[in-house]
Design a protein around this motif. Structure first.
Motif, PDB file in Angstrom:
ATOM      1  N   PHE A 119     -14.345   1.259  -2.828  1.00 45.75           N
ATOM      2  CA  PHE A 119     -13.228   1.855  -3.561  1.00 45.75           C
ATOM      3  C   PHE A 119     -13.029   1.210  -4.933  1.00 45.75           C
ATOM      4  CE2 PHE A 119     -12.592   2.508   0.925  1.00 45.75           C
ATOM      5  CZ  PHE A 119     -12.173   3.821   1.014  1.00 45.75           C
ATOM      6  N   GLY A 120     -14.087   0.563  -5.436  1.00 41.16           N
ATOM      7  CA  GLY A 120     -14.020   0.011  -6.788  1.00 41.16           C
ATOM      8  C   GLY A 120     -13.542  -1.422  -6.875  1.00 41.16           C
ATOM      9  N   VAL A 121     -13.307  -2.063  -5.734  1.00 43.88           N
ATOM     10  CA  VAL A 121     -12.804  -3.444  -5.719  1.00 43.88           C
ATOM     11  C   VAL A 121     -13.982  -4.404  -5.545  1.00 43.88           C
ATOM     12  CG1 VAL A 121     -11.276  -5.083  -4.543  1.00 43.88           C
ATOM     13  CG2 VAL A 121     -10.650  -2.656  -4.675  1.00 43.88           C
ATOM     14  N   PRO A 122     -14.137  -5.406  -6.416  1.00 46.43           N
ATOM     15  CA  PRO A 122     -15.307  -6.303  -6.320  1.00 46.43           C
ATOM     16  C   PRO A 122     -15.158  -7.363  -5.236  1.00 46.43           C
ATOM     17  CG  PRO A 122     -13.944  -6.963  -8.164  1.00 46.43           C
ATOM     18  CD  PRO A 122     -13.300  -5.722  -7.594  1.00 46.43           C
ATOM     19  N   ASN A 123     -14.933  -6.910  -4.006  1.00 44.91           N
ATOM     20  CA  ASN A 123     -14.760  -7.831  -2.888  1.00 44.91           C
ATOM     21  C   ASN A 123     -15.214  -7.166  -1.588  1.00 44.91           C
ATOM     22  OD1 ASN A 123     -12.262  -8.982  -0.727  1.00 44.91           O
ATOM     23  ND2 ASN A 123     -13.674 -10.399  -1.713  1.00 44.91           N
ATOM     24  N   SER A 124     -15.838  -7.967  -0.733  1.00 47.74           N
ATOM     25  CA  SER A 124     -16.265  -7.486   0.582  1.00 47.74           C
ATOM     26  C   SER A 124     -15.224  -7.879   1.618  1.00 47.74           C
ATOM     27  CB  SER A 124     -17.614  -8.099   0.966  1.00 47.74           C
ATOM     28  OG  SER A 124     -18.609  -7.682   0.067  1.00 47.74           O
ATOM     29  N   ARG A 125     -14.745  -6.911   2.370  1.00 49.88           N
ATOM     30  CA  ARG A 125     -13.821  -7.189   3.479  1.00 49.88           C
ATOM     31  C   ARG A 125     -13.941  -6.022   4.458  1.00 49.88           C
ATOM     32  NH1 ARG A 125     -10.015 -11.039   3.733  1.00 49.88           N
ATOM     33  NH2 ARG A 125      -8.383 -10.869   5.303  1.00 49.88           N
ATOM     34  N   VAL A 164      -5.056  -3.909   0.027  1.00 49.26           N
ATOM     35  CA  VAL A 164      -4.048  -2.890  -0.287  1.00 49.26           C
ATOM     36  C   VAL A 164      -4.685  -1.575  -0.722  1.00 49.26           C
ATOM     37  CG1 VAL A 164      -2.129  -2.330  -1.854  1.00 49.26           C
ATOM     38  CG2 VAL A 164      -2.303  -4.621  -0.841  1.00 49.26           C
ATOM     39  N   LYS A 165      -5.760  -1.643  -1.500  1.00 51.88           N
ATOM     40  CA  LYS A 165      -6.403  -0.432  -2.024  1.00 51.88           C
ATOM     41  C   LYS A 165      -6.923   0.458  -0.895  1.00 51.88           C
ATOM     42  CE  LYS A 165      -8.475   2.346  -4.982  1.00 51.88           C
ATOM     43  NZ  LYS A 165      -7.684   3.355  -5.739  1.00 51.88           N
ATOM     44  N   VAL A 166      -7.591  -0.148   0.086  1.00 54.58           N
ATOM     45  CA  VAL A 166      -8.157   0.643   1.186  1.00 54.58           C
ATOM     46  C   VAL A 166      -7.036   1.311   1.979  1.00 54.58           C
ATOM     47  CG1 VAL A 166      -9.609   0.623   3.237  1.00 54.58           C
ATOM     48  CG2 VAL A 166     -10.143  -0.903   1.331  1.00 54.58           C
ATOM     49  N   ILE A 167      -5.979   0.553   2.290  1.00 56.94           N
ATOM     50  CA  ILE A 167      -4.850   1.116   3.042  1.00 56.94           C
ATOM     51  C   ILE A 167      -4.209   2.259   2.254  1.00 56.94           C
ATOM     52  CG2 ILE A 167      -2.597   0.631   4.088  1.00 56.94           C
ATOM     53  CD1 ILE A 167      -4.720  -0.860   5.533  1.00 56.94           C
ATOM     54  N   THR A 168      -4.066   2.071   0.946  1.00 53.16           N
ATOM     55  CA  THR A 168      -3.467   3.116   0.092  1.00 53.16           C
ATOM     56  C   THR A 168      -4.231   4.428   0.198  1.00 53.16           C
ATOM     57  OG1 THR A 168      -2.662   1.460  -1.491  1.00 53.16           O
ATOM     58  CG2 THR A 168      -2.845   3.719  -2.288  1.00 53.16           C
ATOM     59  N   GLU A 169      -5.560   4.342   0.116  1.00 48.56           N
ATOM     60  CA  GLU A 169      -6.380   5.559   0.179  1.00 48.56           C
ATOM     61  C   GLU A 169      -6.305   6.211   1.558  1.00 48.56           C
ATOM     62  OE1 GLU A 169      -7.651   6.952  -2.530  1.00 48.56           O
ATOM     63  OE2 GLU A 169      -6.728   5.247  -3.578  1.00 48.56           O
ATOM     64  N   LEU A 170      -6.228   5.401   2.607  1.00 51.98           N
ATOM     65  CA  LEU A 170      -6.127   5.960   3.959  1.00 51.98           C
ATOM     66  C   LEU A 170      -4.759   6.611   4.188  1.00 51.98           C
ATOM     67  CD1 LEU A 170      -7.950   3.250   6.106  1.00 51.98           C
ATOM     68  CD2 LEU A 170      -8.787   5.511   5.458  1.00 51.98           C
ATOM     69  N   LEU A 171      -3.723   6.052   3.603  1.00 53.72           N
ATOM     70  CA  LEU A 171      -2.390   6.666   3.711  1.00 53.72           C
ATOM     71  C   LEU A 171      -2.401   8.062   3.091  1.00 53.72           C
ATOM     72  CD1 LEU A 171      -0.045   3.643   2.907  1.00 53.72           C
ATOM     73  CD2 LEU A 171      -0.175   4.881   5.074  1.00 53.72           C
ATOM     74  N   LYS A 172      -3.085   8.208   1.981  1.00 58.00           N
ATOM     75  CA  LYS A 172      -3.152   9.528   1.318  1.00 58.00           C
ATOM     76  C   LYS A 172      -3.855  10.549   2.223  1.00 58.00           C
ATOM     77  CE  LYS A 172      -3.277   7.561  -3.354  1.00 58.00           C
ATOM     78  NZ  LYS A 172      -4.124   7.311  -4.545  1.00 58.00           N
ATOM     79  N   LEU A 225     -14.606   0.365   6.840  1.00 59.31           N
ATOM     80  CA  LEU A 225     -14.586   0.488   5.388  1.00 59.31           C
ATOM     81  C   LEU A 225     -14.498  -0.873   4.711  1.00 59.31           C
ATOM     82  CD1 LEU A 225     -12.051   3.450   5.057  1.00 59.31           C
ATOM     83  CD2 LEU A 225     -14.548   3.575   4.867  1.00 59.31           C
ATOM     84  N   CYS A 226     -15.008  -0.910   3.480  1.00 61.19           N
ATOM     85  CA  CYS A 226     -15.019  -2.130   2.681  1.00 61.19           C
ATOM     86  C   CYS A 226     -14.382  -1.826   1.322  1.00 61.19           C
ATOM     87  CB  CYS A 226     -16.466  -2.576   2.501  1.00 61.19           C
ATOM     88  SG  CYS A 226     -16.632  -4.255   1.899  1.00 61.19           S
ATOM     89  N   PRO A 227     -13.598  -2.742   0.755  1.00 60.90           N
ATOM     90  CA  PRO A 227     -12.962  -2.496  -0.552  1.00 60.90           C
ATOM     91  C   PRO A 227     -13.959  -2.153  -1.656  1.00 60.90           C
ATOM     92  CG  PRO A 227     -12.049  -4.458   0.463  1.00 60.90           C
ATOM     93  CD  PRO A 227     -13.202  -4.038   1.321  1.00 60.90           C
ATOM     94  N   ALA A 261       0.833  -1.202   0.000  1.00 60.10           N
ATOM     95  CA  ALA A 261       0.000   0.000   0.000  1.00 60.10           C
ATOM     96  C   ALA A 261       0.866   1.250   0.000  1.00 60.10           C
ATOM     97  CB  ALA A 261      -0.943  -0.009   1.204  1.00 60.10           C
ATOM     98  N   TRP A 262       1.942   1.236   0.795  1.00 56.18           N
ATOM     99  CA  TRP A 262       2.839   2.391   0.806  1.00 56.18           C
ATOM    100  C   TRP A 262       3.417   2.638  -0.590  1.00 56.18           C
ATOM    101  CZ3 TRP A 262       3.671   6.222   4.116  1.00 56.18           C
ATOM    102  CH2 TRP A 262       4.711   7.108   3.815  1.00 56.18           C
ATOM    103  N   ASN A 263       3.845   1.570  -1.241  1.00 56.55           N
ATOM    104  CA  ASN A 263       4.395   1.714  -2.602  1.00 56.55           C
ATOM    105  C   ASN A 263       3.354   2.264  -3.561  1.00 56.55           C
ATOM    106  OD1 ASN A 263       6.789   0.665  -1.641  1.00 56.55           O
ATOM    107  ND2 ASN A 263       6.514  -1.365  -2.541  1.00 56.55           N
ATOM    108  N   GLU A 264       2.107   1.799  -3.412  1.00 58.31           N
ATOM    109  CA  GLU A 264       1.034   2.237  -4.306  1.00 58.31           C
ATOM    110  C   GLU A 264       0.641   3.693  -4.051  1.00 58.31           C
ATOM    111  OE1 GLU A 264      -0.684   0.582  -6.807  1.00 58.31           O
ATOM    112  OE2 GLU A 264       0.803  -1.012  -6.611  1.00 58.31           O
ATOM    113  N   SER A 265       0.845   4.168  -2.844  1.00 51.36           N
ATOM    114  CA  SER A 265       0.388   5.515  -2.472  1.00 51.36           C
ATOM    115  C   SER A 265       1.180   6.622  -3.167  1.00 51.36           C
ATOM    116  CB  SER A 265       0.487   5.707  -0.956  1.00 51.36           C
ATOM    117  OG  SER A 265       1.855   5.826  -0.553  1.00 51.36           O
TER     118      SER A 265
END
Length: 335
Positions: free
Chosen positions: A153-159, A323-331, A148-150, A19-23
């Motif tokens: 953020f556009g991810v087709p998965n519930s978590r 990873v996507k959710v963490i990336t957005e929260l890092l921003k 929050l759930c992925p 996630a850090w790398n993606e941010s």
């Protein structure tokens, strides 16, 4: 832009690192710490240049952390104390000991300016959460909690997961904090922006991923995804071992074909060979580890070493983060 020095705790297979790398933020993971040997092997395979400690968190002293000169902690502490399977033991579960130890370190470690923590839904109702939040307040952190759930953020998965981001000694935070936990309703996106399952599918998946005859006897409770599905269930570490509540399965058949097939199968006893043989026509299969990696937003170049078994892959993924959710929260955290 400030270059941050990061301590990644309970690092697992490195979801926070990804996630850090993606941010796109400036900084480096200086040290990762986890006690799971298999997870560490996968982490090292993907991040060979990062120093990784294979030890209990409680063996990491304040003096040691201070010498690292880090200003950021990313962590995903054990979630079992806050789950049904973990019997909701909360602070009485010994698996909370390392996190409680860490919370007490916030006082001497005044060089820590940023924290991101992830845990299971249910943590927000726990005593440990209250201890954590009260310590953040005592140490003059501004913080925000999220559920929050992925899929938001556009991810087709519930978590659905609990997240907390916190910062201190920083000029005013542009992010507009809310007193309550920020929930899904603040982040729901247009459903058409969700990716489809076909976007993450591998080609030529081997037959050993087909759902076994034994599990097909419980096909009525399988969660089935299709090529154009924009959803899938949360994957747990028991995926492929149990069918209920552990993740979705996939078929190339259409929803209409599945409906007709089940209609025919239900004319037989669901423990009979006729029932199983009918359902087998759908070629229901489990998602591969690489497909689950994609649903959890890991990058395409992330890989499991060849010696890691499929069962180990699923167990590690079940304990990882999106990873996507963490990336957005890092921003948001580093605004």
């Amino acid at each position: 832009m400030t270059s941050h020095r990061i301590l990644e705790l309970y690092s697992g297979i490195g979801g926070m690192h990804c996630a850090w790398n993606e941010s796109g933020l400036e900084g480096e993971v200086i040290l990762a710490v986890d006690i799971n040997n298999v997870a560490n092997e996968v982490y090292k395979y993907n991040f060979p240049n990062t120093t990784l400690l294979n030890r209990n968190i409680q063996s990491v002293t304040p003096d040691y952390i201070e010498k690292l000169n880090v200003n950021t902690i990313l962590m995903s502490p054990p979630c079992q104390p806050f789950t049904r399977n973990g019997k909701f033991l909360d602070e009485n579960d010994p698996r909370t000991n390392s996190f409680l130890y860490l919370i007490e370190l916030f006082v001497p470690l005044d060089n820590i300016e940023y924290i991101l923590m992830e845990n299971v839904k249910g943590f927000e109702c726990s005593t440990v959460r209250n201890i954590f939040i009260n310590k953040l307040k005592d140490c003059k952190f501004d913080y925000q909690e999220f559920l929050l759930c992925p899929s938001s953020f556009g991810v087709p998965n519930s978590r659905l997961r609990y997240y907390c981001i916190a910062r201190r000694n920083i000029s005013e935070w542009p992010f507009q904090r809310k007193e309550d936990i920020v929930s899904l309703s603040h982040y729901i996106i247009n459903n058409k922006s969700l990716k489809k399952i076909e976007d993450i599918l591998e080609l030529n998946v081997p037959e050993n991923y087909l759902v076994s005859d034994k599990l097909l006897k419980r096909a009525n409770i399988l969660d089935i995804c299709y090529k154009h599905s924009r959803r899938s269930c949360c994957f747990t570490k028991a995926y492929t071992h149990y069918v209920e509540g552990t993740g979705s399965v996939y078929t190339n058949a259409t929803p209409e074909e599945v409906e007709e097939c089940f209609k025919l199968a239900k004319t037989f006893d669901d423990k009979s060979n006729d029932f199983v043989d009918t359902i087998k026509q759908l070629k229901l299969r489990f998602f591969t580890p690489n497909e689950v990696l994609s649903l959890m937003s890991f990058s395409r170049n992330y890989k499991f070493p060849e010696n890691i078994t499929t069962k180990q892959c699923y167990r590690l993924l079940g304990n990882s983060v999106n990873v996507k959710v963490i990336t957005e929260l890092l921003k948001i955290l580093f605004e």
